[in-house]
Design an enzyme around this catalytic site. Structure first.
Site, PDB file in Angstrom:
ATOM      1  N   CYS A  60       0.826  -1.208   0.000  1.00 53.33           N
ATOM      2  CA  CYS A  60       0.000   0.000   0.000  1.00 53.33           C
ATOM      3  C   CYS A  60       0.861   1.259   0.000  1.00 53.33           C
ATOM      4  O   CYS A  60       0.345   2.367  -0.096  1.00 53.33           O
ATOM      5  CB  CYS A  60      -0.968  -0.010   1.174  1.00 53.33           C
ATOM      6  SG  CYS A  60      -0.257  -0.583   2.701  1.00 53.33           S
ATOM      7  N   CYS A 106      -2.168  -3.037   9.086  1.00 52.44           N
ATOM      8  CA  CYS A 106      -1.789  -1.709   9.595  1.00 52.44           C
ATOM      9  C   CYS A 106      -1.379  -1.800  11.064  1.00 52.44           C
ATOM     10  O   CYS A 106      -0.437  -1.130  11.494  1.00 52.44           O
ATOM     11  CB  CYS A 106      -2.962  -0.727   9.471  1.00 52.44           C
ATOM     12  SG  CYS A 106      -3.454  -0.432   7.775  1.00 52.44           S
TER      13      CYS A 106
END
Lengths: 180, 126
Positions: free
Chosen positions: B37, B106
């Site tokens: 990402c 994350c």
């Protein structure tokens, strides 16, 4: 032809197993392969033959996509050496590299405040491109000498840089749209 | 995708954004990046003489969940010893922020970042 389904993409496209690929040659070979398996040719064929033709078509398309893509081509080369991974789960901890990435992002966020954002974006894009070339060289070196961990790290960074380049180019395109 | 209220709160009012001088002796810096990402996370801790984290800051480029994970973590580690900070698991962060499965990575980044920051500090001290 059935053998093609179990061969590797490089052999299928009759090119050397290497990160360096001649994209014109790949495109050319793609057209030939596609012609050979075109569904029209199998209009009167048995359902089994049609199914195989469709499998070939999808294999050829997947192979083309992989061979053309700067990151996926490298991942595929690693896969041929049994290093299989999903990018989603990868992380890199190289602080110097990440610091550069962060500075680049900061610059990108503030680029609209520059006198000539498009010129700035052009130069950023060129920088990233040259970093990608260096990283590709690093990948090739590591891959050739079987340093597969180093090769994998180079792929992670290539992915980072490729994503950054896409973002820079997308922002440049959208600024251009606004000007017109 | 809908973010949870807690993610939005940290995203809109991130706690402890900032930087410490990374060459200072009582500072540990952890950096980690997710190629998929393009997220980059920097987490820094300031450690007192007793080995307690007296302050923590972060800087994250990435999605709301990455920012919220690092913001929450800087709140949690303050006042903790290095070992306690190391013991924080990504699952606790994911649970607190109600992260959906696709955003679990994350919270993994945040865990990696705090461990790297502690390692960096220990290395300076050794």
């Amino acid at each position: 032809m059935t053998d093609a389904l179990s061969t590797n993409y490089f052999k299928l496209f009759e090119i050397p197993v290497s990160y360096d690929v001649d994209l014109d040659q790949v495109q050319h070979r793609y057209r030939d392969l596609q012609k050979a398996v075109h569904p029209d040719k199998y209009a009167n064929a048995s359902s089994q033959e049609r199914r195989i033709s469709m499998q070939h078509t999808s294999l050829i398309n997947q192979a083309l996509h992989t061979l053309k893509h700067p990151v996926e081509r490298a991942m595929y080369l690693l896969q041929l050496k049994d290093v299989v991974f999903t990018m989603d789960n990868e992380t890199t901890m190289d602080a110097a590299f990440l610091m550069e990435q962060m500075e680049m992002r900061e610059k990108l966020e503030a680029v609209r405040e520059q006198n000539d954002p498009l010129a700035e974006l052009d130069s950023m894009s060129a920088d990233v491109k040259s970093n990608m070339n260096n990283m590709a060289d690093e990948f090739k070196r590591a891959y050739a000498s079987d340093d597969l961990d180093d090769a994998r790290e180079a792929v992670r960074k290539l992915q980072f840089l490729n994503k950054a380049k896409n973002e820079i180019d997308e922002l440049a395109a959208s600024i251009e749209d606004e000007i017109i | 995708m809908a973010y949870s209220e807690k993610v939005l709160d940290h995203y809109e009012n991130p706690r402890n954004v900032g930087s410490f001088g990374k060459d200072e002796n009582n500072v540990g810096t952890g950096m980690v990046g997710a190629p998929a990402c393009g997220d980059v996370m920097k987490l820094q801790i300031k450690v007192d003489e007793e080995g307690v984290i007296e302050d923590a800051v972060f800087k994250t480029y990435g999605c709301g969940s990455a920012i919220a994970s690092s913001s929450l973590l800087t709140e949690w580690v303050k006042g903790k010893t290095l070992d306690q900070a190391r013991a924080i698991k990504n699952t606790a962060i994911a649970e607190e922020l109600a992260l959906p499965p696709v955003k679990i990575h994350c919270s993994v980044l945040a865990e990696d970042a705090i461990n790297a920051a502690v390692d960096d500090y220990m290395q300076k001290r050794s």
